[in-house]
Design a protein around this motif. Structure first.
Motif, PDB file in Angstrom:
ATOM      1  N   PRO B 132       0.819  -1.225   0.000  1.00 19.91           N
ATOM      2  CA  PRO B 132       0.000   0.000   0.000  1.00 19.91           C
ATOM      3  C   PRO B 132       0.849   1.270   0.000  1.00 19.91           C
ATOM      4  O   PRO B 132       0.445   2.280  -0.586  1.00 19.91           O
ATOM      5  CB  PRO B 132      -0.810  -0.103   1.301  1.00 19.91           C
ATOM      6  N   LEU B 133       2.012   1.206   0.634  1.00 18.94           N
ATOM      7  CA  LEU B 133       2.881   2.388   0.674  1.00 18.94           C
ATOM      8  C   LEU B 133       3.436   2.672  -0.724  1.00 18.94           C
ATOM      9  O   LEU B 133       3.575   3.824  -1.132  1.00 18.94           O
ATOM     10  CB  LEU B 133       4.033   2.170   1.661  1.00 18.94           C
ATOM     11  N   ASP B 134       3.766   1.607  -1.455  1.00 20.63           N
ATOM     12  CA  ASP B 134       4.246   1.784  -2.833  1.00 20.63           C
ATOM     13  C   ASP B 134       3.178   2.476  -3.671  1.00 20.63           C
ATOM     14  O   ASP B 134       3.465   3.337  -4.491  1.00 20.63           O
ATOM     15  CB  ASP B 134       4.547   0.423  -3.484  1.00 20.63           C
ATOM     16  N   GLU B 135       1.923   2.055  -3.440  1.00 20.29           N
ATOM     17  CA  GLU B 135       0.836   2.567  -4.276  1.00 20.29           C
ATOM     18  C   GLU B 135       0.460   3.997  -3.948  1.00 20.29           C
ATOM     19  O   GLU B 135       0.119   4.772  -4.830  1.00 20.29           O
ATOM     20  CB  GLU B 135      -0.411   1.670  -4.091  1.00 20.29           C
ATOM     21  N   HIS B 136       0.464   4.324  -2.668  1.00 10.78           N
ATOM     22  CA  HIS B 136      -0.181   5.573  -2.265  1.00 10.78           C
ATOM     23  C   HIS B 136       0.762   6.617  -1.692  1.00 10.78           C
ATOM     24  O   HIS B 136       0.331   7.714  -1.378  1.00 10.78           O
ATOM     25  CB  HIS B 136      -1.281   5.285  -1.240  1.00 10.78           C
ATOM     26  N   THR B 137       2.024   6.307  -1.471  1.00 17.63           N
ATOM     27  CA  THR B 137       2.913   7.319  -0.883  1.00 17.63           C
ATOM     28  C   THR B 137       4.168   7.428  -1.746  1.00 17.63           C
ATOM     29  O   THR B 137       4.428   6.600  -2.614  1.00 17.63           O
ATOM     30  CB  THR B 137       3.354   6.943   0.544  1.00 17.63           C
ATOM     31  N   LYS B 138       4.933   8.484  -1.472  1.00 15.60           N
ATOM     32  CA  LYS B 138       6.183   8.678  -2.203  1.00 15.60           C
ATOM     33  C   LYS B 138       7.369   8.527  -1.264  1.00 15.60           C
ATOM     34  O   LYS B 138       8.368   9.221  -1.376  1.00 15.60           O
ATOM     35  CB  LYS B 138       6.187  10.082  -2.835  1.00 15.60           C
ATOM     36  N   LEU B 139       7.263   7.606  -0.315  1.00 18.26           N
ATOM     37  CA  LEU B 139       8.350   7.413   0.637  1.00 18.26           C
ATOM     38  C   LEU B 139       9.538   6.730  -0.048  1.00 18.26           C
ATOM     39  O   LEU B 139       9.368   5.980  -1.000  1.00 18.26           O
ATOM     40  CB  LEU B 139       7.881   6.517   1.790  1.00 18.26           C
ATOM     41  N   SER B 140      10.733   6.996   0.476  1.00 16.91           N
ATOM     42  CA  SER B 140      11.917   6.296  -0.037  1.00 16.91           C
ATOM     43  C   SER B 140      11.925   4.874   0.508  1.00 16.91           C
ATOM     44  O   SER B 140      11.192   4.566   1.460  1.00 16.91           O
ATOM     45  CB  SER B 140      13.171   7.020   0.420  1.00 16.91           C
ATOM     46  N   SER B 141      12.761   4.020  -0.067  1.00 11.15           N
ATOM     47  CA  SER B 141      12.788   2.619   0.373  1.00 11.15           C
ATOM     48  C   SER B 141      13.120   2.522   1.855  1.00 11.15           C
ATOM     49  O   SER B 141      12.528   1.715   2.580  1.00 11.15           O
ATOM     50  CB  SER B 141      13.843   1.824  -0.387  1.00 11.15           C
ATOM     51  N   ALA B 142      14.056   3.339   2.305  1.00  8.36           N
ATOM     52  CA  ALA B 142      14.459   3.275   3.709  1.00  8.36           C
ATOM     53  C   ALA B 142      13.295   3.671   4.606  1.00  8.36           C
ATOM     54  O   ALA B 142      13.037   3.032   5.633  1.00  8.36           O
ATOM     55  CB  ALA B 142      15.656   4.196   3.946  1.00  8.36           C
ATOM     56  N   GLU B 143      12.579   4.724   4.199  1.00  4.75           N
ATOM     57  CA  GLU B 143      11.432   5.168   5.000  1.00  4.75           C
ATOM     58  C   GLU B 143      10.352   4.096   5.040  1.00  4.75           C
ATOM     59  O   GLU B 143       9.733   3.853   6.071  1.00  4.75           O
ATOM     60  CB  GLU B 143      10.836   6.463   4.420  1.00  4.75           C
ATOM     61  N   LYS B 144      10.151   3.449   3.880  1.00  3.63           N
ATOM     62  CA  LYS B 144       9.150   2.393   3.824  1.00  3.63           C
ATOM     63  C   LYS B 144       9.516   1.251   4.763  1.00  3.63           C
ATOM     64  O   LYS B 144       8.661   0.737   5.486  1.00  3.63           O
ATOM     65  CB  LYS B 144       9.041   1.842   2.394  1.00  3.63           C
ATOM     66  N   LEU B 145      10.787   0.863   4.734  1.00  8.89           N
ATOM     67  CA  LEU B 145      11.208  -0.246   5.578  1.00  8.89           C
ATOM     68  C   LEU B 145      11.020   0.111   7.045  1.00  8.89           C
ATOM     69  O   LEU B 145      10.546  -0.700   7.850  1.00  8.89           O
ATOM     70  CB  LEU B 145      12.676  -0.585   5.297  1.00  8.89           C
ATOM     71  N   GLU B 146      11.341   1.345   7.372  1.00 13.36           N
ATOM     72  CA  GLU B 146      11.169   1.801   8.752  1.00 13.36           C
ATOM     73  C   GLU B 146       9.694   1.690   9.159  1.00 13.36           C
ATOM     74  O   GLU B 146       9.341   1.206  10.230  1.00 13.36           O
ATOM     75  CB  GLU B 146      11.670   3.250   8.867  1.00 13.36           C
ATOM     76  N   LYS B 147       8.831   2.119   8.235  1.00 14.85           N
ATOM     77  CA  LYS B 147       7.388   2.067   8.481  1.00 14.85           C
ATOM     78  C   LYS B 147       6.911   0.610   8.617  1.00 14.85           C
ATOM     79  O   LYS B 147       6.088   0.301   9.482  1.00 14.85           O
ATOM     80  CB  LYS B 147       6.685   2.764   7.314  1.00 14.85           C
ATOM     81  N   VAL B 148       7.445  -0.264   7.786  1.00 15.60           N
ATOM     82  CA  VAL B 148       7.081  -1.681   7.877  1.00 15.60           C
ATOM     83  C   VAL B 148       7.453  -2.224   9.252  1.00 15.60           C
ATOM     84  O   VAL B 148       6.668  -2.922   9.901  1.00 15.60           O
ATOM     85  CB  VAL B 148       7.761  -2.501   6.762  1.00 15.60           C
ATOM     86  N   TYR B 149       8.640  -1.859   9.718  1.00 14.07           N
ATOM     87  CA  TYR B 149       9.072  -2.314  11.039  1.00 14.07           C
ATOM     88  C   TYR B 149       8.137  -1.790  12.124  1.00 14.07           C
ATOM     89  O   TYR B 149       7.745  -2.503  13.029  1.00 14.07           O
ATOM     90  CB  TYR B 149      10.506  -1.874  11.324  1.00 14.07           C
ATOM     91  N   GLU B 150       7.774  -0.510  12.011  1.00 17.13           N
ATOM     92  CA  GLU B 150       6.864   0.078  13.004  1.00 17.13           C
ATOM     93  C   GLU B 150       5.550  -0.693  13.030  1.00 17.13           C
ATOM     94  O   GLU B 150       5.006  -0.987  14.095  1.00 17.13           O
ATOM     95  CB  GLU B 150       6.533   1.533  12.642  1.00 17.13           C
ATOM     96  N   LEU B 151       5.038  -0.996  11.816  1.00 18.62           N
ATOM     97  CA  LEU B 151       3.763  -1.708  11.734  1.00 18.62           C
ATOM     98  C   LEU B 151       3.886  -3.114  12.320  1.00 18.62           C
ATOM     99  O   LEU B 151       2.993  -3.586  13.013  1.00 18.62           O
ATOM    100  CB  LEU B 151       3.294  -1.796  10.279  1.00 18.62           C
ATOM    101  N   MET B 152       4.997  -3.776  12.033  1.00 15.06           N
ATOM    102  CA  MET B 152       5.178  -5.128  12.573  1.00 15.06           C
ATOM    103  C   MET B 152       5.239  -5.086  14.090  1.00 15.06           C
ATOM    104  O   MET B 152       4.678  -5.957  14.756  1.00 15.06           O
ATOM    105  CB  MET B 152       6.441  -5.771  11.991  1.00 15.06           C
ATOM    106  N   ASP B 153       5.888  -4.048  14.631  1.00 18.45           N
ATOM    107  CA  ASP B 153       5.891  -3.901  16.089  1.00 18.45           C
ATOM    108  C   ASP B 153       4.469  -3.707  16.605  1.00 18.45           C
ATOM    109  O   ASP B 153       4.065  -4.294  17.604  1.00 18.45           O
ATOM    110  CB  ASP B 153       6.732  -2.675  16.504  1.00 18.45           C
ATOM    111  N   ALA B 154       3.732  -2.853  15.887  1.00 25.74           N
ATOM    112  CA  ALA B 154       2.381  -2.512  16.363  1.00 25.74           C
ATOM    113  C   ALA B 154       1.467  -3.726  16.442  1.00 25.74           C
ATOM    114  O   ALA B 154       0.620  -3.810  17.330  1.00 25.74           O
ATOM    115  CB  ALA B 154       1.766  -1.444  15.461  1.00 25.74           C
ATOM    116  N   VAL B 155       1.631  -4.676  15.499  1.00 25.90           N
ATOM    117  CA  VAL B 155       0.746  -5.842  15.514  1.00 25.90           C
ATOM    118  C   VAL B 155       1.381  -7.056  16.193  1.00 25.90           C
ATOM    119  O   VAL B 155       0.825  -8.147  16.175  1.00 25.90           O
ATOM    120  CB  VAL B 155       0.282  -6.245  14.091  1.00 25.90           C
ATOM    121  N   GLY B 156       2.571  -6.853  16.774  1.00 28.38           N
ATOM    122  CA  GLY B 156       3.179  -7.941  17.525  1.00 28.38           C
ATOM    123  C   GLY B 156       3.849  -8.999  16.684  1.00 28.38           C
ATOM    124  O   GLY B 156       3.832 -10.172  17.027  1.00 28.38           O
TER     125      GLY B 156
END
Lengths: 337, 339
Positions: B132-156
Motif C-alpha cells: 500500500p505504501l508503494d501505491e499511495h505514498t512517495k516514501l523512499s525505500s528506507a522510510e518504507k522499511l522503517e514504516k514496515v518495522y513500526e507496523l510489525m511492532d504494532a501488531v506484535g
C-alpha cells in the motif's frame, strides 16, 4: 451413568503417527478413553489436537501410509477392531459404528439421490430387499425431521440445504441401528439457528434410540449443552477428563482453565478484556518428552520440561471413570502433584 | 505516518458520524437462457440505512447468506452499488470517480477472513505490508522499511521475520500481517470481515485484543462482521442483526444481549450455545423451523415471516421499516412499537 457398566467402546493407548518427508508427526499419543452404553462423550480440542485423527484411526479411515497406528487397542464389545481384517472392518463401519462428518456436502455423493444413499447401508448390512429398504429409508428421513420425506428421496444432495444435508447424514449413520455414533464436528459448518435444530434432533434421537455418541467439537458451548462427560485434548493427548458439570465447575488442567476463561459468552458478565493463551499450539514433530502445553503454561515447573505427565485420578475412581488430569501441577495446592 | 493522534481529533466530537449509509442496495443479476437474459436478482442487500460513529465498533451479525459480507464490501465500494449512498467523511463514495476513489482508499481498509488466501504466497511479509505504501505514498525505500518495522511492532510480529514468506507463519500470525497491511496507510475506517472465523479459539482472543489495542492507539473505527455472537458482544459497541439482506435490529450492545426485541434477534441469541452446563440445562431455546429463504425470491412483506414464531397476518403483506422504538434501538418489526 452407572460405574462398572461394560463399555461399548474401549480405546487403550492408541498411538497414531504420520510418516512425512520431514519426519514422523505424532498426531495421537497413547490416547485412552471408553464409552458407556447410551452416554454422550464430548471430545474438545483445537485444530491439530488430534481429536479427529483419534476417531479416524479407530475405525480405520486414515490413509495408510502415510498414517500408521503404532500401538493400542480398540475394543468394540469383545473384539479388537484394530486387529480385524478389512472385510470385517467394513462390516463394522456403518453397521455397528455410524459416522457423521463435518461437511455434509463433501460426505454425500453428488451423483446419487439421497434415497439411494440412505438405502445403501440398509441393503448392504441389514439384508433388506429394495422395497423394505425404501420403506425404512423413508422412515429414517422422517425420523430426522425431513419434511415430505417420500418425495425428497428422489432429490440429489445439492437440492438440500446445509442443515437438511446434515440430517440426511444422520439418517444414514443411524440406518443400521449402530451401537456407537461418532459425530465429528457435525454442526461446525452450520449456522447457529441450524446448529440448534441439529442439537435438538440429536438429543431427541438419543432418548428414542439410546445409542452411545462421541461428539467431537472445538466449541465448548456445544459441549456444555449436550455432553455427559468430556475429554479435553491438546497436542495429541488427553489432558483432562471429567463429567461435564465437574469439568466446567472445577477445571484442573491449566489449558482447560485458560480455555474456559478465553471464550466470551452471550450471557453472564462481559470481561473488559479477553484473557489470552499466549503462544501457539505445538507442532507434534517428535514423540513428546515434555508436557505439550509447557511452552504456553503459566504454571510450568522444571519437571514439566523433562517429563510428559501421565493422567492421574483426582478422586477415588479409576483414570477415565471419574475426574482425571495429565498435569504435574496441583490446582489445589499450587505445588507439584 | 503512524500517528498515535490522528490529525482530526476523534474525541472532540464523539458522536460524529464517520460513515453514513442510506438505502444501500446490492443486487446481483441472474442471467438465464440462451440469450443470457436478465431474469432476476439476488437481493443480497436490500435497502440498508445506518451510521457508524467515529471511534466505535459496529458489529454486523447474521447467518451465512444474510448479506453481511456484501455490506462490508459495498461500504468500501469493492462492488458497484445498485442503489443508495455511502458517505464516508462527507464524501459519497458511491459517486466518486475512479481517480478520486483511489485517493480516498487510504482512509478505508479491510481485514479479510482467510489470512491464507489474502496474502500473496510469493511476496515476503515486508513486501506485503509495504505494497500500500508503494501505491499511495512517495516514501523512499528506507522510510518504507522503517514504516514496515513500526507496523510489525504494532501488531506484535517479530521484525526479524520481515523477509519470510506467509507460509512460514501460523494462522494467527498471518492475520496479524493482514492487519498490519490494513494499517499501513493510517486508515480511519476498517472493515473486519470475519477476521477470527478461521482461527482457533485460543488464537481468536489474541487477535481480538490486538484489534482493540490498535483501535485505542490509532483512533480507528471498525465495522466488525462476524457470525460469532459472543465475540461480537465482546468487541462491539453497537450491533446490527441482519436477516436476508435487511437489518432486523440495530441496538447498543448491552440492551440487545439483555433483551433482544426483534423475534429473529431473540431466536438467534437463544441459539448460541453457552459454555456453562448449568445455564444450558435451564435455558429455553427458540428453535426456528426451516431454512433461510432464497434472497433471489424473498417472501412478500417481512422477510422473516416464513420462520417467525410470532407472525401475525400483516407480516405477510407489509414490509416493516426499521424504526427507533427505544432511544438508540432500531427494530424492523410490526410487533415492536415505540414506547
Amino acid at each position: 451413568m452407572p460405574d462398572g457398566a461394560k463399555p461399548v467402546l474401549d480405546v487403550r493407548g492408541l498411538q497414531t503417527v504420520f510418516r512425512t518427508r520431514g519426519g514422523d508427526v505424532h498426531a495421537v499419543n497413547s490416547v485412552s478413553f471408553h464409552l458407556e452404553p447410551g452416554e454422550l462423550l464430548g471430545v474438545v480440542g483445537e485444530s491439530g489436537s488430534g481429536k479427529s485423527v483419534t476417531m479416524m484411526s479407530l475405525i480405520g479411515l486414515l490413509p495408510m501410509p502415510p498414517a500408521e497406528i503404532r500401538g493400542g487397542q480398540v475394543m468394540l464389545g469383545d473384539m479388537d477392531i484394530l486387529k480385524v481384517s478389512p472385510a470385517q472392518l467394513r462390516e463394522i463401519r456403518g453397521k455397528r459404528i455410524g459416522f457423521v462428518f463435518q461437511d455434509p456436502m463433501t460426505s454425500l455423493n453428488p451423483v446419487y439421490t439421497v434415497g439411494n444413499q440412505v438405502m445403501e447401508p440398509l441393503l448392504r448390512h441389514m439384508g433388506l430387499n429394495k422395497t423394505q429398504a425404501r420403506a425404512r429409508a423413508i422412515e429414517l428421513l422422517e425420523l430426522v425431521g425431513i419434511p415430505d420425506a417420500e418425495r425428497r428421496m428422489k432429490d440429489y444432495p445439492h437440492q438440500f440445504s446445509g442443515g437438511m444435508r446434515q440430517r440426511v447424514m444422520i439418517a444414514i449413520a443411524l440406518a443400521c441401528d449402530p451401537e456407537v455414533l461418532i459425530a465429528d464436528e457435525p454442526t461446525t459448518a452450520l449456522d447457529v439457528t441450524i446448529q440448534a435444530q441439529i442439537i435438538e434432533l440429536v438429543k431427541d434421537l438419543r432418548s428414542k434410540l439410546g445409542m452411545a455418541i462421541v461428539w467431537i467439537t472445538h466449541d465448548l458451548g456445544v459441549i456444555a449443552g449436550i455432553a455427559d462427560r468430556v475429554v479435553v485434548m491438546y497436542g495429541g493427548q488427553i489432558v483432562e477428563q471429567a463429567p461435564v458439570g465437574e469439568l466446567f465447575a472445577n477445571p484442573q488442567h491449566p489449558y482447560t482453565r485458560a480455555l474456559l476463561k478465553t471464550i466470551p459468552s452471550v450471557s453472564g458478565t462481559r470481561e473488559k478484556r479477553l484473557r489470552v493463551i499466549e503462544g501457539q499450539p505445538p507442532i507434534l514433530g517428535a514423540a513428546p518428552t515434555a508436557c505439550p502445553f509447557m511452552p504456553r503454561c503459566t504454571e510450568a515447573f522444571a519437571v514439566c520440561h523433562v517429563e510428559n505427565p501421565q493422567r492421574r485420578p483426582l478422586d477415588d475412581k479409576r483414570v477415565g471413570y471419574g475426574h482425571d488430569v495429565a498435569c504435574h501441577w496441583d490446582a489445589k495446592t499450587g505445588g507439584i502433584a | 505516518m503512524l500517528d498515535a493522534n490522528p490529525t482530526e481529533q476523534s474525541s472532540a466530537n464523539s458522536a460524529a458520524k464517520l460513515v453514513e449509509v442510506k438505502d444501500l442496495k446490492m443486487y446481483f443479476p441472474i442471467h438465464t437462457g440462451l440469450f443470457r437474459r436478465h431474469t432476476g436478482d439476488v437481493k443480497a442487500v436490500d435497502g440498508l440505512s445506518f451510521d457508524i460513529f467515529k471511534g466505535e465498533t459496529l458489529g454486523l451479525v447474521g447467518e451465512s447468506g444474510c448479506g453481511k459480507s456484501t455490506v462490508g464490501r459495498a461500504l468500501l465500494r469493492l462492488y458497484e452499488l445498485t442503489n443508495g449512498s455511502v458517505t464516508i467523511e462527507g464524501e459519497d463514495i458511491a459517486k466518486l470517480s475512479p481517480e478520486a476513489l483511489r485517493r480516498k482508499r487510504p482512509t478505508m481498509q479491510m481485514v479479510f477472513q482467510d489470512p491464507q488466501a489474502c496474502l500473496n504466497p510469493r511476496m515476503t511479509v515486508a513486501a506485503i505490508i509495504s505494497e500500500p505504501l508503494d501505491e499511495h505514498t512517495k516514501l523512499s525505500s528506507a522510510e518504507k522499511l522503517e514504516k514496515v518495522y513500526e507496523l510489525m511492532d504494532a501488531v506484535g510480529l517479530n521484525r526479524a521475520f520481515a523477509n519470510r514468506y506467509p507460509h512460514a507463519f501460523s494462522g494467527g500470525q498471518r492475520q496479524r500481517i493482514g492487519i498490519a497491511r490494513a494499517l499501513a496507510l493510517n486508515p480511519k475506517f476498517i472493515v473486519c470481515d470475519e477476521p477470527i472465523a478461521a482461527l482457533d479459539v485460543s488464537i481468536q482472543a489474541q487477535v481480538v485484543n490486538l484489534l482493540e489495542d490498535l483501535q485505542e492507539q490509532f483512533g480507528l473505527t471498525y465495522l466488525f462482521i462476524s457470525h460469532d455472537l459472543s465475540m461480537v458482544r465482546h468487541i462491539a459497541d453497537r450491533v446490527a442483526v441482519m436477516y436476508l439482506g435487511r437489518i432486523a435490529e440495530l441496538s447498543p450492545r448491552e440492551p440487545l444481549y439483555a433483551e433482544p426485541l426483534h423475534p429473529y434477534a431473540k431466536a438467534l441469541l437463544s441459539a448460541v450455545p453457552d459454555p456453562d452446563p448449568e445455564r444450558e440445562a435451564t435455558r429455553q431455546r427458540i428453535i426456528l423451523q426451516g431454512d433461510v429463504p432464497s434472497p433471489s425470491n424473498p417472501p412478500k412483506g417481512c422477510n422473516f415471516c416464513t420462520r417467525c414464531p410470532e407472525v401475525i397476518p400483516i407480516c405477510h403483506e407489509v414490509k416493516p421499516e426499521l424504526a427507533e422504538v427505544r432511544p438508540g434501538r432500531f427494530v424492523a418489526c410490526h410487533l415492536v412499537k415505540p414506547d
